[in-house]
Design an enzyme around this catalytic site. Structure first.
Site, short mmCIF file in Angstrom:
data_model
loop_
_atom_site.label_atom_id
_atom_site.label_comp_id
_atom_site.label_asym_id
_atom_site.label_seq_id
_atom_site.Cartn_x
_atom_site.Cartn_y
_atom_site.Cartn_z
N ARG A 157 7.95 6.25 -3.71
CA ARG A 157 8.55 6.87 -2.59
C ARG A 157 7.67 6.32 -1.42
O ARG A 157 6.53 5.85 -1.57
CB ARG A 157 8.26 8.51 -2.47
N SER B 74 0.91 -1.32 -0.04
CA SER B 74 0.21 0.21 -0.09
C SER B 74 0.73 1.32 -0.04
O SER B 74 0.77 2.06 0.97
CB SER B 74 -0.98 -0.18 1.08
N ASP C 242 -3.83 -1.47 -1.76
CA ASP C 242 -5.04 -1.75 -1.14
C ASP C 242 -6.19 -1.31 -1.73
O ASP C 242 -7.27 -1.77 -1.60
CB ASP C 242 -4.61 -1.37 0.30
C1 BGC Z 1 -0.18 5.30 0.00
C2 BGC Z 1 -1.25 4.44 -0.77
C3 BGC Z 1 -2.19 3.80 0.09
C4 BGC Z 1 -2.89 4.47 1.14
C5 BGC Z 1 -3.71 3.73 2.11
C6 BGC Z 1 -0.98 5.81 0.95
O1 BGC Z 1 0.08 6.51 1.78
O2 BGC Z 1 0.69 5.80 -0.69
O3 BGC Z 1 -0.32 3.31 -1.70
O4 BGC Z 1 -3.28 3.13 -0.87
O5 BGC Z 1 -1.84 5.07 1.98
O6 BGC Z 1 -3.23 2.94 2.74
#
Ligand code: BGC
Length: 482
Positions: free
Chosen positions: A172, A157, A210
């Site tokens: 990142r 995620s 996610d």
């Molecule tokens: C991430 C996402 C993720 C979201 C929720 C963010 O900080 O960059 O990829 O879907 O958090 O988990």
């Protein structure tokens, strides 16, 4: 106005006669800074739409709008046993998913808490930790061993650029993660190598965000689901776009994928407005950003997601302390510690059912060693409300923007995450903010609603792994044109 949908909680009225003029003046100023009007929400939403489009353009923009190479809608008929893991919040979850093929599934899962130091550890330590958890899980669930390698859907995620479903180069870290040697690299071979080192019979079939998992899992059971959203430690959303409407993919789509084919997009809209054009940032938001491992990134997320809400409250309180307006003669060592208050802190304050806010009193005493006065607690409660209200109001701008962009007049927006599930009043406040943005007629059911999602990082990852295997079996592509 009469609306049929969840109603936001009323602010605590109570008596404020014991609160000093100075503190009331502070509060007035903070209310102005932390309140976001319906007009501002509309302005933010309008800018959001242009930013979503920019992210899909060849030139690109702040919002990554990452194509996830999921071209199929789930039918609900997918079957089979899959492993799924979820890395991205405060825990690592390992799930065995049995897809039943009748819009149903069964899951068996274990949760391993991510040691705090892992967020800033070395890359090998992270992958080794995950591989060891997988090994433990597989040994427990398959005591007789496995006849063939288990297919794994890896929910990662974080913003990872995908040229295929089974790869993802981390752009990142977000949410306070800062592990060396991962940014700029494909995370799939790194985890696969650690899995092989542990000798676990697992093949990573798909890398999934996610939100994409949430979208697909929710569509598996609810055909009205149009979006997968996470309001948790971080925030983000995914939806299905159409290949021909994604200019940046021109020339990259393999011949077997029609131009009209769906494409799941992981927006990564936590990075909305990194240019700071429309978001009403306060000095506290600016400080959180400046002191974070990645200043200038995830501007939207830093104002609304669970990783930061308690920290906003802490910084506001410290500001009042610096003016000598609260906590006279109280020990401040703990309050001075960054991130000592997680989101459960403002959540518990908002939930305090007692007129004298005795639970808030206990919380401050237990966690921070601070004895609070009654006026201080009233201010703290109101601050928690302001922070707890700003988050869902801003959050829905992403939803409203996707609906307007795709022309959805009705939608189930499937949401998950600790803030959505556990922060008091989040759902109701979010619904209210959507009403203000869309100005729906009185007396009608809200046509666009937030609904509780199915388990995206478990079932969703498994369904995507199943869809991927199905495509591969048919010789269809799952990535850019080779
Ligand atoms: C991430 C996402 C993720 C979201 C929720 C963010 O900080 O960059 O990829 O879907 O958090 O988990």
């Amino acid at each position: 106005m009469v609306h049929l949908g969840p109603k936001p909680p009323q602010h605590r009225k109570g008596t404020w006669t014991d609160v000093s003029e100075t503190l009331l003046a502070d509060l007035k100023e903070l209310e102005e800074q932390l309140t976001v009007s319906g007009e501002t929400l509309k302005k933010i939403t309008a800018h959001f739409i242009t930013e979503l489009d920019k992210g899909l353009s060849k030139k690109g923009g702040n919002i990554p709008m990452i194509p996830g190479w999921v071209h199929d809608f789930p039918t609900g008929k997918e079957t089979g046993n899959y492993l799924a893991i979820d890395l991205g919040g405060t825990n690592l979850r390992v799930v065995l998913v049995k897809l039943g093929g009748n819009r149903d599934f069964d899951t068996t899962q274990s949760k391993y808490s991510l040691p705090e130091h892992i967020r800033t550890a070395k890359s090998e330590e992270l992958w080794g930790f995950i591989a060891k958890c997988l090994k433990k899980f597989v040994v427990e669930e398959f005591p007789e061993g496995c006849t063939s390698n288990l297919p794994l859907g890896f929910t990662f995620s974080f913003p990872a650029s995908q040229s295929a479903i089974n790869s993802g180069i981390l752009q990142r870290w977000t949410k306070g993660f800062d592990i060396e040697g991962v940014e700029g690299h494909d995370v799939v071979p790194m985890l696969q190598a650690a899995i092989e080192k542990e000798g676990v019979p697992i093949d990573i079939v798909a890398l999934i965000n996610d939100t994409t998992g949430t979208l697909v899992a929710s569509m598996y059971t609810d055909p009205e689901a149009k979006m997968g959203l996470i309001f948790g430690t971080g925030c983000n959303g995914a939806y299905y776009d159409v290949v021909q409407d994604i200019p940046k993919l021109e020339g990259k789509i393999p011949d077997d994928v029609p131009q009209t084919s769906p494409m799941a997009i992981n927006c990564e809209y936590g990075s909305f407005d990194n240019e700071h054009l429309v978001l009403p940032r306060t000095k506290y938001d600016i400080q959180i950003d400046a002191e974070s491992p990645r200043p200038g990134q995830q501007s939207f997320e830093k104002m609304i997601s669970g990783y930061y809400l308690g920290e906003v409250l802490r910084l506001v309180l410290l500001d009042l302390v610096s003016k000598n307006h609260i906590f006279a003669n109280q020990p401040l060592e703990k309050l001075n510690k960054a991130f000592i208050m997680d989101t459960s802190f403002p959540a518990k304050i908002e939930e305090d059912p007692f007129e004298n806010l005795s639970e808030t009193q206990e919380l401050f005493q237990e966690v921070l060693g601070i004895e609070t006065t009654s006026p201080e607690r009233k201010i703290i409660r109101r601050l928690a409300e302001l922070i707890g209200e700003r988050s869902p109001r801003l959050s829905v701008c992403g939803i409203a923007a996707i609906c307007q962009k795709r022309g959805y007049k009705t939608a189930h927006c499937a949401a998950d995450g600790s803030v959505f599930n556990r922060y008091p009043g989040f759902k109701e406040r979010a619904a209210q903010a959507l009403r203000e943005i869309f100005e729906w007629e009185d007396g009608v059911e809200d046509p666009i609603v937030l609904v509780a999602a199915e388990d995206g990082s478990g079932a969703g990852a498994a369904i995507i792994a199943a869809l991927t295997q199905e495509r591969l079996k048919k010789g269809l592509s799952v990535g850019v044109k080779q």
